[in-house]
Write a protein that holds these residues in place. Structure first.
Motif, PDB file in Angstrom:
ATOM      1  N   GLU A 113       0.894  -1.351  -0.045  1.00 39.15           N
ATOM      2  CA  GLU A 113       0.237  -0.251   0.227  1.00 39.15           C
ATOM      3  C   GLU A 113       0.943   1.280  -0.040  1.00 39.15           C
ATOM      4  O   GLU A 113       0.885   1.839  -1.099  1.00 39.15           O
ATOM      5  CB  GLU A 113      -1.336   0.113   0.841  1.00 39.15           C
ATOM      6  N   GLU A 114       2.224   0.978   0.591  1.00 36.20           N
ATOM      7  CA  GLU A 114       2.456   2.373   0.977  1.00 36.20           C
ATOM      8  C   GLU A 114       3.739   2.324  -0.850  1.00 36.20           C
ATOM      9  O   GLU A 114       3.123   3.683  -1.275  1.00 36.20           O
ATOM     10  CB  GLU A 114       3.725   2.460   2.185  1.00 36.20           C
ATOM     11  N   ILE A 115       4.174   1.002  -1.280  1.00 40.84           N
ATOM     12  CA  ILE A 115       4.457   2.042  -2.074  1.00 40.84           C
ATOM     13  C   ILE A 115       3.488   2.470  -3.613  1.00 40.84           C
ATOM     14  O   ILE A 115       3.870   3.370  -4.515  1.00 40.84           O
ATOM     15  CB  ILE A 115       5.347  -0.024  -2.880  1.00 40.84           C
ATOM     16  N   ASN A 116       2.404   1.770  -3.520  1.00 42.78           N
ATOM     17  CA  ASN A 116       1.222   2.268  -4.804  1.00 42.78           C
ATOM     18  C   ASN A 116       0.584   4.073  -4.681  1.00 42.78           C
ATOM     19  O   ASN A 116       1.150   4.377  -4.279  1.00 42.78           O
ATOM     20  CB  ASN A 116       0.108   1.432  -3.779  1.00 42.78           C
ATOM     21  N   ALA A 117       0.538   4.436  -2.872  1.00 39.83           N
ATOM     22  CA  ALA A 117       0.742   5.971  -2.400  1.00 39.83           C
ATOM     23  C   ALA A 117       1.551   6.669  -2.961  1.00 39.83           C
ATOM     24  O   ALA A 117       2.011   7.566  -3.312  1.00 39.83           O
ATOM     25  CB  ALA A 117       0.560   5.578  -0.711  1.00 39.83           C
ATOM     26  N   LEU A 118       3.686   6.218  -2.996  1.00 34.56           N
ATOM     27  CA  LEU A 118       4.549   7.063  -2.985  1.00 34.56           C
ATOM     28  C   LEU A 118       4.690   6.839  -4.542  1.00 34.56           C
ATOM     29  O   LEU A 118       5.006   8.037  -5.420  1.00 34.56           O
ATOM     30  CB  LEU A 118       5.936   6.253  -2.853  1.00 34.56           C
ATOM     31  N   LEU A 119       4.311   5.183  -5.466  1.00 32.79           N
ATOM     32  CA  LEU A 119       3.906   6.327  -6.894  1.00 32.79           C
ATOM     33  C   LEU A 119       2.988   7.197  -7.330  1.00 32.79           C
ATOM     34  O   LEU A 119       3.484   8.007  -8.491  1.00 32.79           O
ATOM     35  CB  LEU A 119       4.483   4.821  -8.143  1.00 32.79           C
ATOM     36  N   ARG A 120       2.623   6.937  -6.761  1.00 32.48           N
ATOM     37  CA  ARG A 120       1.490   7.561  -7.343  1.00 32.48           C
ATOM     38  C   ARG A 120       1.949   9.474  -6.611  1.00 32.48           C
ATOM     39  O   ARG A 120       1.084  10.413  -8.056  1.00 32.48           O
ATOM     40  CB  ARG A 120      -0.575   7.722  -6.639  1.00 32.48           C
ATOM     41  N   GLN A 121       2.479   9.284  -6.272  1.00 37.33           N
ATOM     42  CA  GLN A 121       3.022  10.642  -6.195  1.00 37.33           C
ATOM     43  C   GLN A 121       4.310  11.505  -6.745  1.00 37.33           C
ATOM     44  O   GLN A 121       4.810  12.428  -6.992  1.00 37.33           O
ATOM     45  CB  GLN A 121       3.883  11.290  -4.728  1.00 37.33           C
ATOM     46  N   GLU A 122       5.126  10.518  -8.037  1.00 36.44           N
ATOM     47  CA  GLU A 122       5.976  10.644  -8.683  1.00 36.44           C
ATOM     48  C   GLU A 122       5.094  11.404  -9.835  1.00 36.44           C
ATOM     49  O   GLU A 122       4.498  11.576 -10.210  1.00 36.44           O
ATOM     50  CB  GLU A 122       6.541   9.133  -9.221  1.00 36.44           C
ATOM     51  N   ARG A 123       6.047  12.815 -10.546  1.00 36.13           N
ATOM     52  CA  ARG A 123       5.897  13.517 -11.199  1.00 36.13           C
ATOM     53  C   ARG A 123       6.853  13.370 -12.443  1.00 36.13           C
ATOM     54  O   ARG A 123       7.741  14.031 -11.874  1.00 36.13           O
ATOM     55  CB  ARG A 123       5.428  14.803 -11.442  1.00 36.13           C
ATOM     56  N   SER A 124       6.095  14.419 -13.745  1.00 30.87           N
ATOM     57  CA  SER A 124       7.533  14.947 -14.472  1.00 30.87           C
ATOM     58  C   SER A 124       6.792  16.192 -14.786  1.00 30.87           C
ATOM     59  O   SER A 124       5.982  16.575 -14.985  1.00 30.87           O
ATOM     60  CB  SER A 124       7.578  14.487 -16.096  1.00 30.87           C
ATOM     61  N   GLU A 125       7.183  17.342 -14.269  1.00 29.37           N
ATOM     62  CA  GLU A 125       6.604  18.338 -14.439  1.00 29.37           C
ATOM     63  C   GLU A 125       7.387  19.103 -15.653  1.00 29.37           C
ATOM     64  O   GLU A 125       8.675  20.818 -15.167  1.00 29.37           O
ATOM     65  CB  GLU A 125       6.149  19.191 -13.295  1.00 29.37           C
ATOM     66  N   PRO A 126       7.026  19.914 -16.714  1.00 33.56           N
ATOM     67  CA  PRO A 126       8.205  20.337 -17.395  1.00 33.56           C
ATOM     68  C   PRO A 126       7.854  22.247 -17.033  1.00 33.56           C
ATOM     69  O   PRO A 126       6.961  22.809 -17.264  1.00 33.56           O
ATOM     70  CB  PRO A 126       7.335  19.966 -19.224  1.00 33.56           C
ATOM     71  N   GLY A 127       9.592  22.967 -17.629  1.00 34.22           N
ATOM     72  CA  GLY A 127       9.188  23.954 -17.402  1.00 34.22           C
ATOM     73  C   GLY A 127       8.958  24.296 -15.612  1.00 34.22           C
ATOM     74  O   GLY A 127       8.342  25.444 -15.558  1.00 34.22           O
ATOM     75  N   ALA A 128       9.066  23.810 -14.569  1.00 30.98           N
ATOM     76  CA  ALA A 128       8.507  23.731 -12.827  1.00 30.98           C
ATOM     77  C   ALA A 128       9.498  25.132 -12.881  1.00 30.98           C
ATOM     78  O   ALA A 128      10.885  25.176 -13.361  1.00 30.98           O
ATOM     79  CB  ALA A 128       8.909  23.197 -12.366  1.00 30.98           C
ATOM     80  N   GLY A 130      12.554  27.296 -11.259  1.00 26.83           N
ATOM     81  CA  GLY A 130      13.993  26.722 -11.040  1.00 26.83           C
ATOM     82  C   GLY A 130      14.234  25.463 -12.112  1.00 26.83           C
ATOM     83  O   GLY A 130      15.766  25.463 -11.923  1.00 26.83           O
ATOM     84  N   CYS A 131      13.662  25.166 -13.476  1.00 23.70           N
ATOM     85  CA  CYS A 131      13.714  24.537 -14.250  1.00 23.70           C
ATOM     86  C   CYS A 131      13.709  25.060 -15.300  1.00 23.70           C
ATOM     87  O   CYS A 131      12.844  23.430 -16.191  1.00 23.70           O
ATOM     88  CB  CYS A 131      13.595  22.612 -13.483  1.00 23.70           C
ATOM     89  N   SER A 132      13.420  26.221 -15.369  1.00 25.61           N
ATOM     90  CA  SER A 132      12.715  26.029 -16.893  1.00 25.61           C
ATOM     91  C   SER A 132      12.566  26.098 -18.168  1.00 25.61           C
ATOM     92  O   SER A 132      11.956  25.752 -18.986  1.00 25.61           O
ATOM     93  CB  SER A 132      12.747  28.162 -17.135  1.00 25.61           C
ATOM     94  N   ASP A 133      14.581  25.190 -18.079  1.00 22.91           N
ATOM     95  CA  ASP A 133      14.331  24.512 -19.377  1.00 22.91           C
ATOM     96  C   ASP A 133      14.764  23.535 -19.642  1.00 22.91           C
ATOM     97  O   ASP A 133      15.634  22.910 -20.318  1.00 22.91           O
ATOM     98  CB  ASP A 133      16.266  25.242 -19.872  1.00 22.91           C
ATOM     99  N   GLU A 176      14.816  16.055  -9.610  1.00 27.66           N
ATOM    100  CA  GLU A 176      16.178  16.451  -9.923  1.00 27.66           C
ATOM    101  C   GLU A 176      15.254  17.534 -11.517  1.00 27.66           C
ATOM    102  O   GLU A 176      14.242  16.917 -11.600  1.00 27.66           O
ATOM    103  CB  GLU A 176      17.163  15.367 -10.714  1.00 27.66           C
ATOM    104  N   CYS A 177      16.301  18.266 -11.581  1.00 28.57           N
ATOM    105  CA  CYS A 177      15.955  18.746 -13.127  1.00 28.57           C
ATOM    106  C   CYS A 177      16.453  18.005 -14.412  1.00 28.57           C
ATOM    107  O   CYS A 177      17.821  18.008 -14.367  1.00 28.57           O
ATOM    108  CB  CYS A 177      16.942  20.306 -13.164  1.00 28.57           C
ATOM    109  N   VAL A 178      16.357  17.730 -15.107  1.00 25.10           N
ATOM    110  CA  VAL A 178      16.184  16.903 -16.350  1.00 25.10           C
ATOM    111  C   VAL A 178      15.706  18.506 -17.604  1.00 25.10           C
ATOM    112  O   VAL A 178      15.605  18.564 -18.156  1.00 25.10           O
ATOM    113  CB  VAL A 178      15.786  15.262 -16.600  1.00 25.10           C
ATOM    114  N   ARG A 179      17.944  18.861 -17.768  1.00 27.74           N
ATOM    115  CA  ARG A 179      17.556  19.450 -18.825  1.00 27.74           C
ATOM    116  C   ARG A 179      17.462  19.339 -20.423  1.00 27.74           C
ATOM    117  O   ARG A 179      17.719  18.156 -20.376  1.00 27.74           O
ATOM    118  CB  ARG A 179      19.623  20.436 -19.079  1.00 27.74           C
TER     119      ARG A 179
END
Length: 218
Positions: A113-128, A130-133, A176-179
């Motif tokens: 149940e904790e693994i499932n809850a953590l995986l739901r929090q994983e995200r990829s956010e373009p242009g956030a 501090g990571c605009s590029d 982390e910011c993936v350029r």
């Protein structure tokens, strides 16, 4: 061991685990199904063979067992089992007490149940911020016996013991910011041909961080 109505030894998890196992048939060290906190507290009031313990004494001991990862705690909609570095509010240490409707659940179920809850929090956010590029990525890793596993891959690479790896390992939140960039590779880097001969080279372009521009080779 003294198991009279008034205990003569310190009240800790080991003590209540022993008296519950020996006198009430409850094995907290190897739960196979959920059990409510209210039920356990009330056992010490109504079961003649059990010592007289206050609610606070029982709760404190149960929290100790949770921190030792004998079981997970389900309180409200939250699962408390493994503390995650970099993610506040996780693990039994985040609990100051237990409500009557809280449940102790087998540690194997708590892991899932904790693994499932953590995986739901994983995200990829373009242009956030501090990571605009690039793309801001949040994910989780489990470090165990000198190896690091992405949580999203753990069940695939350790299908037989992923629960134990999660339980015994160190779980961390990574941000982390993936350029935006690209990586070039060729199928074959060296050729042995006659002078003037034509050579066909296959160049692979792998986008990184959402890169989607045109790449021109000259």
């Amino acid at each position: 061991r003294n198991v009279g109505k008034i205990p003569e030894e310190s009240i800790d998890f080991n003590y209540i685990s022993y008296v519950l196992r020996e006198n009430a048939g409850v094995n907290l060290e190897n739960l196979t199904s959920e059990i409510s906190v209210k039920y356990l507290v009330e056992l010490f009031y109504r079961e003649p063979k059990l010592p007289m313990l206050t609610r606070d004494e029982v709760i404190k001991a149960l929290l100790e067992g949770a921190n030792d990862l004998y079981y997970g705690v389900k309180q409200g909609s939250m699962i408390y089992f493994k503390a995650v570095e970099g993610l506040p509010g996780t693990g039994p240490n985040a609990l100051s007490s237990l409500s009557d409707d809280a449940e102790l659940i087998p540690w194997e179920r708590a892991v899932d149940e904790e693994i499932n809850a953590l995986l739901r929090q994983e995200r990829s956010e373009p242009g956030a911020a501090g990571c605009s590029d690039g793309i801001l990525e949040q994910y989780f890793v489990v470090q165990y016996e000198g190896k690091a596993y992405r949580l999203s891959e753990l069940m695939k690479v350790r299908p037989d013991d992923y629960r134990l790896v999660f339980k015994l390992g160190t779980v961390k939140r990574v941000e982390e910011c993936v350029r935006r960039s690209f990586e070039l590779s060729v199928d074959k880097g060296e050729f042995d041909v006659e002078p003037g001969a034509q050579v066909k080279v296959v160049v692979n372009v792998r986008p990184i961080g959402g890169f989607n521009d045109t790449v021109t080779l000259k």
